[in-house]
Motif scaffolding. Structure first.
Motif, PDB file in Angstrom:
ATOM      1  N   SER A   1       0.812  -1.222   0.000  1.00 24.48           N
ATOM      2  CA  SER A   1       0.000   0.000   0.000  1.00 24.48           C
ATOM      3  C   SER A   1       0.842   1.268   0.000  1.00 24.48           C
ATOM      4  N   GLY A   2       2.169   1.120  -0.007  1.00 25.19           N
ATOM      5  CA  GLY A   2       3.034   2.297   0.037  1.00 25.19           C
ATOM      6  C   GLY A   2       3.421   2.719   1.433  1.00 25.19           C
ATOM      7  N   ALA A   3       3.151   1.869   2.434  1.00 26.40           N
ATOM      8  CA  ALA A   3       3.525   2.144   3.826  1.00 26.40           C
ATOM      9  C   ALA A   3       4.426   1.019   4.333  1.00 26.40           C
ATOM     10  N   ALA A   4       4.967   1.181   5.538  1.00 26.80           N
ATOM     11  CA  ALA A   4       5.813   0.140   6.126  1.00 26.80           C
ATOM     12  C   ALA A   4       5.928   0.386   7.619  1.00 26.80           C
ATOM     13  N   PHE A   5       6.386  -0.618   8.362  1.00 25.83           N
ATOM     14  CA  PHE A   5       6.797  -0.414   9.754  1.00 25.83           C
ATOM     15  C   PHE A   5       8.273  -0.758   9.865  1.00 25.83           C
ATOM     16  N   HIS A   6       8.906  -0.176  10.893  1.00 21.12           N
ATOM     17  CA  HIS A   6      10.369  -0.234  11.010  1.00 21.12           C
ATOM     18  C   HIS A   6      10.713  -0.357  12.489  1.00 21.12           C
ATOM     19  N   HIS A   7      11.214  -1.540  12.883  1.00 19.48           N
ATOM     20  CA  HIS A   7      11.649  -1.733  14.266  1.00 19.48           C
ATOM     21  C   HIS A   7      12.677  -2.858  14.309  1.00 19.48           C
ATOM     22  N   GLY A   8      13.152  -3.185  15.499  1.00 21.26           N
ATOM     23  CA  GLY A   8      14.258  -4.122  15.638  1.00 21.26           C
ATOM     24  C   GLY A   8      13.955  -5.541  15.229  1.00 21.26           C
ATOM     25  N   SER A   9      12.676  -5.924  15.095  1.00 23.00           N
ATOM     26  CA  SER A   9      12.346  -7.284  14.699  1.00 23.00           C
ATOM     27  C   SER A   9      12.186  -7.438  13.188  1.00 23.00           C
ATOM     28  N   VAL A  10      12.334  -6.364  12.445  1.00 21.24           N
ATOM     29  CA  VAL A  10      12.319  -6.450  10.982  1.00 21.24           C
ATOM     30  C   VAL A  10      13.730  -6.820  10.524  1.00 21.24           C
ATOM     31  N   PRO A  11      13.889  -7.835   9.672  1.00 23.45           N
ATOM     32  CA  PRO A  11      15.231  -8.237   9.231  1.00 23.45           C
ATOM     33  C   PRO A  11      16.015  -7.070   8.644  1.00 23.45           C
ATOM     34  N   GLN A  12      17.331  -7.094   8.834  1.00 17.92           N
ATOM     35  CA  GLN A  12      18.176  -5.971   8.449  1.00 17.92           C
ATOM     36  C   GLN A  12      18.072  -5.635   6.965  1.00 17.92           C
ATOM     37  N   VAL A  13      18.107  -6.631   6.094  1.00 15.28           N
ATOM     38  CA  VAL A  13      18.016  -6.358   4.657  1.00 15.28           C
ATOM     39  C   VAL A  13      16.712  -5.645   4.343  1.00 15.28           C
ATOM     40  N   ALA A  14      15.629  -6.084   4.959  1.00 13.71           N
ATOM     41  CA  ALA A  14      14.332  -5.437   4.739  1.00 13.71           C
ATOM     42  C   ALA A  14      14.346  -3.998   5.245  1.00 13.71           C
ATOM     43  N   ARG A  15      14.964  -3.755   6.412  1.00 11.76           N
ATOM     44  CA  ARG A  15      15.045  -2.381   6.925  1.00 11.76           C
ATOM     45  C   ARG A  15      15.820  -1.494   5.955  1.00 11.76           C
ATOM     46  N   ASP A  16      16.933  -2.013   5.432  1.00  7.97           N
ATOM     47  CA  ASP A  16      17.730  -1.237   4.477  1.00  7.97           C
ATOM     48  C   ASP A  16      16.903  -0.884   3.245  1.00  7.97           C
ATOM     49  N   GLU A  17      16.162  -1.855   2.729  1.00  7.82           N
ATOM     50  CA  GLU A  17      15.350  -1.624   1.540  1.00  7.82           C
ATOM     51  C   GLU A  17      14.215  -0.645   1.823  1.00  7.82           C
ATOM     52  N   ILE A  18      13.598  -0.767   2.984  1.00  9.05           N
ATOM     53  CA  ILE A  18      12.513   0.151   3.359  1.00  9.05           C
ATOM     54  C   ILE A  18      13.036   1.580   3.414  1.00  9.05           C
ATOM     55  N   GLU A  19      14.200   1.766   4.029  1.00 11.18           N
ATOM     56  CA  GLU A  19      14.772   3.105   4.131  1.00 11.18           C
ATOM     57  C   GLU A  19      15.080   3.671   2.748  1.00 11.18           C
ATOM     58  N   THR A  20      15.626   2.830   1.857  1.00  9.47           N
ATOM     59  CA  THR A  20      15.944   3.287   0.504  1.00  9.47           C
ATOM     60  C   THR A  20      14.683   3.639  -0.262  1.00  9.47           C
ATOM     61  N   LEU A  21      13.667   2.790  -0.202  1.00  4.60           N
ATOM     62  CA  LEU A  21      12.410   3.057  -0.895  1.00  4.60           C
ATOM     63  C   LEU A  21      11.756   4.339  -0.370  1.00  4.60           C
ATOM     64  N   TYR A  22      11.860   4.551   0.925  1.00  2.05           N
ATOM     65  CA  TYR A  22      11.270   5.749   1.528  1.00  2.05           C
ATOM     66  C   TYR A  22      12.002   7.004   1.040  1.00  2.05           C
ATOM     67  N   ARG A  23      13.333   6.966   1.062  1.00  2.00           N
ATOM     68  CA  ARG A  23      14.097   8.129   0.607  1.00  2.00           C
ATOM     69  C   ARG A  23      13.842   8.417  -0.868  1.00  2.00           C
ATOM     70  N   ASP A  24      13.584   7.357  -1.633  1.00  2.00           N
ATOM     71  CA  ASP A  24      13.310   7.534  -3.068  1.00  2.00           C
ATOM     72  C   ASP A  24      11.853   7.890  -3.347  1.00  2.00           C
ATOM     73  N   GLY A  25      11.032   8.008  -2.306  1.00  2.57           N
ATOM     74  CA  GLY A  25       9.645   8.402  -2.479  1.00  2.57           C
ATOM     75  C   GLY A  25       8.717   7.292  -2.923  1.00  2.57           C
ATOM     76  N   LYS A  26       9.160   6.048  -2.843  1.00  8.54           N
ATOM     77  CA  LYS A  26       8.317   4.914  -3.247  1.00  8.54           C
ATOM     78  C   LYS A  26       7.428   4.440  -2.096  1.00  8.54           C
ATOM     79  N   LEU A  27       7.784   4.771  -0.884  1.00  9.19           N
ATOM     80  CA  LEU A  27       6.926   4.583   0.283  1.00  9.19           C
ATOM     81  C   LEU A  27       6.681   5.973   0.870  1.00  9.19           C
TER      82      LEU A  27
END
Length: 837
Positions: A433-459
């Motif tokens: 849906s273009g949203a995400a959650f971000h905390h210590g139980s999210v795998p590291q690779v997924a956190r990295d991708e979420i941060e990148t997608l967010y900075r790129d305006g995809k989330l």
């Protein structure tokens, strides 16, 4: 009264700022509104603001920034260029040149337009300012960064500024310039959590990957003479193995988030690590930084062997608009309070949208969803959740209201989560849906991708826990806060709140950001949060325990059972004092006096240690590498192992049973988890998510055996029946990260250090078993991949080259690239394994 004071007290400027603030807020929430300010009044306000921009007073500078930003973002199209020039000029005078450069894709054209005008003196001023703050063709510093830079040739430096002041960026530039001045440059960058290792290391690799070896562990057996280690204090303990290595001579140690020193659980470890680093490598430069710290030099000087120079600022180079929404029972309007840069609080009434009411706030999930729907269109936003479950509910609430097609750029991440975690993982639904959650139980690779997608305006929205307080860089235009809690029982302090909202608007990213505080009648938590500036005096946890618990300290320091002490600060201080006495008894009294005890009290502590501390045989080198574990218990393990080695070895031929047996034996000494079969209650010092020893050892064994997260989750769900899959995932991730990779590894490290100290002991598998357990594989070829910074989930899928040479090894890994998914490729590039070409 000075000219600056006259300008600062201008009632006219206050009125203009109030009007412009209301216009920006109403525009942000989707209303058509133009402040009733004439062209002449705008020009007059600009003139007053330009005067304040030259002041050295931070309050004056803040008003100048607010004036320039508000005038620019509310100006009409036909005069946009004029106010862009004005904003550039003010930002230049304030020393916020990175923000000025972010104004336009072609800043050179903007500066040229000023230079070509009749304002030759202004052009000369701006050119001189830019020249002074420019490091090289690509890098311009802020005024605060320049002040720090001018002191970075000193041995001890500590600086403190707002979250958005670019402290990490400054250190990247300093290390880059230091490398260019030295053939061999060795640095340690201490981060407060594992979650930050990947982000910080990736940023450095992007800037420095071709000039220095960047590692995320302290294994230096095969490493270049120049290196940068991005590690936590726990991983830094491994560095002490190289005390006598001739080619290791640290040039720099940087401690990020200095306020971590006062944490009762980890503060003493930070202190111990810094002290030992300086003792082993006395010529190293020590630099520290933190946000809004009032006594940065004093805090650092509690640890170092000299005087520190500190540089402080509270000036935030980003304009922030704070708005408080208060809902009242049976009311058709929402009370809004705006924090104007004039210092006034503006009171507005908004028509209450349908479906957003007093009762809605009972459900935080629905509250944020409705706010995003009504007031958040088009904004890159963060929503704060006090717990991991709260963040997930917020993201899923937003997802439920959206039926649009998932952004195509997220397909790779979704596929990764389906394969690596679980096809029913709630994060997948949120991302679609273009949203995400971000905390210590999210795998590291997924956190990295979420941060990148967010900075790129995809989330466009990420729900986060207080991990943001530890420096995760997710710049946002807007933040929603509906609950000031932190975890289940605590509340964010004013300092923590200020640090949190500092993520909204960042130097060089956005001109301004907005914070929405959401509360309701009779539960008005936000009434004291607007316009709060909270500077913090940092006192090391050990100092706090020694000063305030001196009677308990004297009573328990030699004979107290540290497993039964509930206060983290007191417990770890006693452990550190026992360690210090065993290593350097002559330093005890001086150390205690420096921490606030009287000479008589310090003598009493020394006497207790001298007369009552049991005789310890374990080598002090082992104690130094394990400073947070009671030396009495470490010595008990040492005596057991040296009297009979075989029962303490994990065998590859009988991995499961031998691992279970050794884990149980360790637990009989350290009591890290319940074992009712042997009458063991967990120690007060441990907080575990595993139900009991059997639960823990099976999870740890499967982790060590290279099982994927998906396999571990399936095993756990099978054992629990039909428990909610997201609850299973969260609990499993916590057990892996906290119980296995932190707690168990801590005690296995002592065991491995003991084996390593035994003469002629050559079982390499056992000597390095703690590293295998921490990384999640007993296979040496997998560990080599992980030592390169490759995430475990990806390392388990790669084919391991059968070569020794590092360049050839990387080359063979690169040959696999065409067969890898894009998310794997990005991860390998981010971690410097693959080139970007």
């Amino acid at each position: 009264m000075s000219t600056y004071e006259v300008a600062d007290r201008s009632e006219f400027l206050d009125q203009v700022l109030d009007e412009l603030t209301e216009e920006v807020f109403r525009t942000d929430i989707g209303e058509q509104y133009t402040a009733p300010i004439s062209k002449q009044d705008r020009q007059k306000a600009a003139w007053i603001g330009s005067i304040l921009a030259n002041s050295t007073n931070d309050d004056h500078r803040k008003r100048a920034l607010s004036t320039a930003v508000l005038l620019y973002i509310t100006c009409e199209e036909e005069v946009e260029g004029v106010y862009q020039q004005y904003l550039y000029t003010v930002l230049s005078r304030l020393g916020s040149l990175p923000s000025a450069h972010a104004l336009n894709d072609s800043t050179a054209e903007l500066v040229e337009s000023i230079s070509d005008s009749s304002q030759s003196l202004l052009a000369a001023e701006l050119a001189a300012t830019e020249t002074y703050h420019r490091l090289d063709n690509e890098t311009v510093l802020t005024r605060f960064q320049q002040r720090v830079w001018d002191h970075l040739n000193e041995k001890y430096v500590v600086f403190s500024g707002p979250t958005s002041s670019g402290k990490s960026f400054l250190m990247q530039q300093y290390i880059r310039h230091s490398i260019s001045d030295s053939e061999d440059f060795q640095a340690v960058y201490l981060v407060p959590s594992r979650a930050l290792i990947s982000e910080v290391a990736a940023e450095f690799r992007a800037k420095l990957g071709d000039v220095i070896d960047i590692r995320t562990s302290a294994h230096l057996d095969e490493i270049e003479t120049s290196f940068l280690l991005v590690i936590t204090p726990e991983r830094c303990l491994q560095l002490f193995d190289y005390e006598d290595a001739e080619d290791i001579d640290l040039d720099l140690v940087f401690l990020d988030e200095l306020q971590q020193l006062e944490d009762g659980g980890r503060g003493p470890l930070f202190e111990n690590v810094l002290e030992n680093l300086e003792d082993i490598w006395p010529n190293t430069q020590i630099i520290a930084a933190g946000p809004y710290i009032d006594n940065p030099a004093d805090a650092l000087e509690e640890i170092i062997h000299g005087e520190a120079n500190d540089i402080k600022t509270v000036f935030n180079p980003v304009f922030q608009l704070e708005a408080r929404f208060t809902f009242r029972k049976r009311s058709d309007t929402i009370d809004v309070e705006l924090n104007s840069p004039s210092g006034n609080t503006l009171e507005l009434d908004l028509d209450r949208p349908t479906g957003l009411s007093y009762s809605t706030l009972n459900n935080k999930k629905q509250t944020i969803r409705r706010f995003v729907e009504e007031f958040g269109a088009g904004a890159q936003s963060l929503a704060y959740g006090k717990t991991r479950r709260a963040t997930e509910n917020i993201a899923l609430g937003v997802a439920e209201s959206r039926n649009g097609k998932e952004p195509p750029e997220t397909e790779g991440l979704i596929e990764y989560l389906e394969q690596t975690v679980h096809e029913d993982y709630a994060l997948i639904k949120a991302i679609q849906s273009g949203a995400a959650f971000h905390h210590g139980s999210v795998p590291q690779v997924a956190r990295d991708e979420i941060e990148t997608l967010y900075r790129d305006g995809k989330l466009d929205l990420i729900a986060c826990t207080s991990t943001l307080l530890q420096g995760v860089n997710l710049p946002a235009q807007r933040m929603y806060l509906v609950d000031p809690g932190k975890g289940r029982e605590k509340t964010l302090s004013d300092f923590e709140m200020q640090n949190l909202i500092g993520r909204v608007g960042r130097v060089g990213n956005q001109l301004y950001g907005t914070i929405y505080y959401i509360d309701r009648e009779n539960d008005e938590w936000a009434d004291q949060r607007l316009n709060t500036t909270a500077k913090k005096e940092v006192t090391a946890a050990t100092t706090n325990a020694i000063e305030n618990r001196s009677d308990d300290l004297i009573e328990l320091v030699a004979t107290g059972n540290t497993n039964e002490i509930t206060d983290d600060g007191l417990r770890y201080t006693i452990v550190l004092l026992r360690n210090r006495y065993l290593k350097q008894p002559e330093t005890i009294e001086e150390y205690l006096i420096e921490k606030g005890l009287s000479e008589a009290e310090a003598a009493d502590v020394f006497e207790e240690l001298e007369s009552d501390l049991p005789k310890i045989q374990i080598p002090v080198e082992i104690l130094r590498k394990n400073p947070t574990v009671d030396p009495i218990l470490q010595n008990q393990l040492y005596e057991n192992v040296t009297s009979a080695i075989a029962p303490w070895e994990v065998s590859t031929t009988n991995l499961k049973q031998s691992f279970f047996a050794v884990t149980r034996r360790l637990n009989t000494i350290f009591h890290f988890v319940e074992d009712s079969e042997h009458g063991i209650e967990p120690a007060q010092s441990e907080s575990v998510y595993s139900h009991n020893l059997n639960h823990l050892k099976y999870t740890a064994y499967h982790w060590l055996n290279g099982r994927s997260y998906h396999e571990l989750i399936d095993l756990r769900q099978d054992a629990l029946g039909k428990k909610n899959i997201d609850s299973v995932i969260k609990e499993l991730m916590r057990i892996i990260n906290d119980d296995v990779r932190y707690m168990m590894v801590k005690y296995y490290q002592i065991l491995c250090d003991i084996f390593d100290s035994i003469e002629d002991y050559d079982n390499d598998f056992m000597i390095n078993f703690d590293k295998r357990l921490e990384r999640g594989s007993y296979e040496s070829e997998r560990l080599r991949l992980m030592d390169m910074g490759i995430d475990r989930s990806i390392a388990l899928d790669l084919e391991t080259p059968d070569v020794d040479d590092d360049k050839e090894y990387k080359s063979e890994l690169a040959d696999q690239v065409n067969n890898l998914s894009p998310i794997y490729q990005r991860h390998l590039i981010r971690n410097g394994v693959l080139d970007t070409d």
